[in-house]
Motif scaffolding. Sequence first.
Motif, PDB file in Angstrom:
ATOM      1  N   VAL A 101       5.168  22.964   4.312  1.00 46.83           N
ATOM      2  CA  VAL A 101       5.258  22.050   3.167  1.00 46.83           C
ATOM      3  C   VAL A 101       4.285  20.881   3.280  1.00 46.83           C
ATOM      4  O   VAL A 101       4.089  20.159   2.300  1.00 46.83           O
ATOM      5  CB  VAL A 101       6.701  21.508   3.012  1.00 46.83           C
ATOM      6  N   ALA A 106      -0.081  23.083  -0.534  1.00 39.30           N
ATOM      7  CA  ALA A 106       1.266  22.870  -1.074  1.00 39.30           C
ATOM      8  C   ALA A 106       1.343  21.598  -1.906  1.00 39.30           C
ATOM      9  O   ALA A 106       2.126  21.512  -2.857  1.00 39.30           O
ATOM     10  CB  ALA A 106       2.272  22.811   0.071  1.00 39.30           C
ATOM     11  N   LEU A 112       3.969  26.736  -5.410  1.00 38.30           N
ATOM     12  CA  LEU A 112       4.091  26.889  -3.959  1.00 38.30           C
ATOM     13  C   LEU A 112       4.935  25.767  -3.370  1.00 38.30           C
ATOM     14  O   LEU A 112       5.754  26.001  -2.474  1.00 38.30           O
ATOM     15  CB  LEU A 112       2.690  26.898  -3.331  1.00 38.30           C
ATOM     16  N   ALA A 113       4.759  24.549  -3.882  1.00 39.67           N
ATOM     17  CA  ALA A 113       5.530  23.420  -3.369  1.00 39.67           C
ATOM     18  C   ALA A 113       7.021  23.617  -3.606  1.00 39.67           C
ATOM     19  O   ALA A 113       7.845  23.397  -2.705  1.00 39.67           O
ATOM     20  CB  ALA A 113       5.063  22.121  -4.039  1.00 39.67           C
ATOM     21  N   GLN A 116       8.359  26.418  -1.258  1.00 39.67           N
ATOM     22  CA  GLN A 116       8.458  26.035   0.146  1.00 39.67           C
ATOM     23  C   GLN A 116       9.540  24.985   0.373  1.00 39.67           C
ATOM     24  O   GLN A 116      10.209  24.990   1.410  1.00 39.67           O
ATOM     25  CB  GLN A 116       7.095  25.523   0.634  1.00 39.67           C
TER      26      GLN A 116
END
Length: 508
Positions: A101, A106, A112-113, A116
């Motif tokens: 993260v 990210a 994606l953030a 994760q």
Amino acid sequence: MWLRGAGPFEDRASRLARPPWPSRNRWGNPLPFASRQGAITWLRALDLALAALSLVVAAAVSTAFSPETANAAHLHLDPGSLGLLLGVLAATLIIFPFFGVYTETALYDRRLAVKQVVKSVTGVVMALLLGAAALRPPLATPVFLAAFWLMAASGCVASRLALRRLLFMGEAQGLLRRRVLVAGTGERAQEIAREMLAHPEQGRRFMGFVADGWEIAPMGSQPEAARLVCRFDDLADYLREQVVDEVVICLPLEELSRLGTGLVTACEEQGVTATVVARLFALKNPGSRPASHGGEVVSTLSSSLADERERILKRFLDVSVSLAALVALSPLLAVVWALVRLTSPGPAIFAQERVGLGKRRFMFYKFRTMVENAPDLQEELEAQNEMDGALFKIKNDPRVTPLGRLLRRTSIDELPQLVNVLRGDMSLVGPRPLPLRDVERIEKTWPRRRFGVKPGITCLWQISGRNATSFERMMELDIEYVDTWSVALDLKILLRTIPVVCSMRGAY
């Protein structure tokens, strides 16, 4: 072989025709970080704070939904509650980095953030479940765990989206943009320049090349990509006259061995970061490796506070202490403001341009202690100057008002600089900011390294004799601070400043 005439050099007259030290924007840099890595460091701190807050909120929610477990659900200052808090913080520190993260990818990729963060928070909850299975604490109810997961996940996602937005705004407005020169005009040097020109959102502004000529003909259609600003031998003069944050040295090995030491020394003397591109072999696929410029392995040399985490900690100390001091001292500030206005004509606050970090100019504030036209009278008093070197000081300065003499003796006149600290122009501790007159009269090169850090309200020479200290000794102590800085040293200087101010010795 160098190609001559491929691009004209900027002559010294042209450089001097434009302002060398651009003023900062009106409010300084409002962002608490100076780079993307700094933003990621802030995320680490925010994640820990959100984990602790989520624990408290989850306990309150568990109490509301399960009144029969109210006593167990409340967090108290007991070993069990403290152990649970430390366990959550430890799990956050270990599990969040495991899921990636804290990467720039990210930070910029929203999907994606979110993915994760959900995985990371779920991992922390799984760790809590394992701990609950072993210890069976009454607080670990399904409602508590669900509330913790929801609060932590939503808070961490929101903080990333907000920080991402701040990054884009800061880079778009140039607040996070570093002014960069490239030393060398080879193929790789020009690639680095084109990369900076093509991606200004990465926070770097390309200023031009440093070289004696073109190693290969300029590539690309942009005029900025064919700009030679100075020769290698003139780099020190250029850095002295212009605002530059970083010099990227990208030379062939034989040129690097011949010129590298001189270029790095010129940067060090002016408090400018030097980054050496260490591409020893022309590999087509060098692989993924840590880098700051175009995927290259680099060695960064800086005389300033190089570690971003230390800078963030210093900034946190500056903001928290200056804000608390302004609130606590607001009655005193109001009284002094009124007294200055009543006892002599003119504004209560004296504002003057001073030279700060990277030779950038900013507006410096203090309570007015002299007559209103004091700057105009200084030239007439130059012959009475009692300080050596570049400074101007007269112990019994005729321009000082009776109230101003008291304010100077007690250092109360310096309190408005807490606003400069809050704005980010200054720090609580650092070399004192010099007026433009004094900076122009610094004859030696080595004292200019002081511009590699933010100026401060107090410093080493303020606690080592104040105005009784010679100018050269002041500069030596400033450079000592630059070379040995730590948070512990800042705290030590702050604590030692209190008795020095109370004694009123060396202040006039």
